[in-house]
Design a protein around this motif. Structure first.
Motif, short mmCIF file in Angstrom:
data_model
loop_
_atom_site.label_atom_id
_atom_site.label_comp_id
_atom_site.label_asym_id
_atom_site.label_seq_id
_atom_site.Cartn_x
_atom_site.Cartn_y
_atom_site.Cartn_z
N THR A 1 0.83 -1.24 0.14
CA THR A 1 0.01 -0.24 -0.06
C THR A 1 0.75 1.20 0.08
OG1 THR A 1 -1.81 -1.41 1.29
CG2 THR A 1 -1.82 1.13 1.25
N THR B 1 -1.24 5.27 -10.93
CA THR B 1 -1.24 3.94 -11.36
C THR B 1 -0.36 3.06 -10.53
OG1 THR B 1 -1.86 4.28 -13.65
CG2 THR B 1 -1.06 1.99 -13.13
N ILE B 2 -0.84 1.93 -9.80
CA ILE B 2 0.24 0.93 -9.02
C ILE B 2 0.50 -0.15 -9.88
CG2 ILE B 2 -1.81 -0.03 -7.67
CD1 ILE B 2 -0.16 0.01 -5.41
N SER B 3 1.47 -0.87 -9.74
CA SER B 3 1.94 -1.80 -10.41
C SER B 3 3.01 -2.61 -9.62
CB SER B 3 2.41 -1.53 -11.86
OG SER B 3 3.71 -0.86 -11.88
N ASN C 1 -0.96 -9.35 -8.16
CA ASN C 1 -1.05 -8.23 -9.18
C ASN C 1 -2.25 -8.12 -9.72
OD1 ASN C 1 0.65 -6.19 -10.25
ND2 ASN C 1 1.90 -7.53 -11.53
N TYR D 1 -7.55 1.94 -5.45
CA TYR D 1 -7.38 3.46 -5.36
C TYR D 1 -8.40 4.20 -4.44
CZ TYR D 1 -4.60 2.32 -9.59
OH TYR D 1 -3.61 1.86 -10.17
N SER E 1 -3.14 3.73 -2.35
CA SER E 1 -3.28 2.75 -3.44
C SER E 1 -2.85 1.52 -2.93
CB SER E 1 -2.75 3.00 -4.83
OG SER E 1 -2.78 1.96 -5.66
N CYS E 2 -3.52 0.37 -3.14
CA CYS E 2 -2.73 -0.81 -2.91
C CYS E 2 -2.84 -1.61 -4.05
CB CYS E 2 -3.27 -1.51 -1.60
SG CYS E 2 -5.13 -1.85 -1.89
N ILE E 3 -1.92 -2.83 -3.79
CA ILE E 3 -1.92 -3.69 -4.88
C ILE E 3 -1.53 -5.26 -4.12
CG2 ILE E 3 0.32 -3.48 -5.26
CD1 ILE E 3 -0.04 -4.17 -8.19
N ILE F 1 -6.47 -4.41 -7.15
CA ILE F 1 -5.75 -3.22 -6.91
C ILE F 1 -6.98 -2.23 -6.53
CG2 ILE F 1 -4.92 -1.14 -8.36
CD1 ILE F 1 -3.58 -3.20 -9.96
N CYS G 1 -4.84 -6.97 -0.38
CA CYS G 1 -4.69 -5.47 -0.72
C CYS G 1 -5.78 -4.69 0.29
CB CYS G 1 -4.87 -5.13 -2.27
SG CYS G 1 -5.35 -3.56 -2.45
#
Length: 124
Positions: A34, A68-70, A54, A59, A48-50, A57, A102
């Motif tokens: 996060t 954008t989280i990756s 993957n 936000y 944001s978290c992932i 996700i 997440c």
């Protein structure tokens, strides 16, 4: 084991930055990550978290449409790409790791790993 956020800096309004979150002496594979930020004089805010796989996700409203989280598990790194930056995005950005799904949680105790943040300054 500690996380380290990096990639912050000074950017003009409308610009972009990519933040990275890496771990020393450990793999991030089992962890959901996060991103948080804390602006001067304000409380820490989740962004944001992932999930570890993957596929999950999330936000918060402040990040939707611009951030954008990756993650790249091969590089043991999670990224936060930030576009269309605004002065109100100025803050110290932190990443936190959590065994589990997440989640953007206000309680820092729900996270297993934290580390020093990286300062993002957006100038107008």
């Amino acid at each position: 084991v500690q996380l380290q956020a990096s990639g912050g800096g000074l950017v003009q309004v409308g610009g972009s930055l990519r933040l990275s979150c890496a771990a020393s002496k450990s793999t991030l594979d089992p962890y959901a990550i996060t991103w948080f930020r804390q602006a001067p004089g304000k409380e820490r805010e989740g962004i944001s978290c992932i999930n570890k796989d993957n596929y999950s996700i999330d936000y918060t409203d402040s990040a939707k449409g611009r951030f954008t989280i990756s993650r790249d598990n091969a590089k043991n790194t999670v990224y936060l790409n930030m576009n269309s930056l605004k002065p109100e995005d100025t803050a110290v950005y932190y990443c936190a790791a959590r065994l589990g799904f997440c989640a953007i949680l206000p309680d820092s105790g729900k996270y297993d790993l934290w580390g020093p943040g990286t300062l993002v300054t957006v100038s107008s």
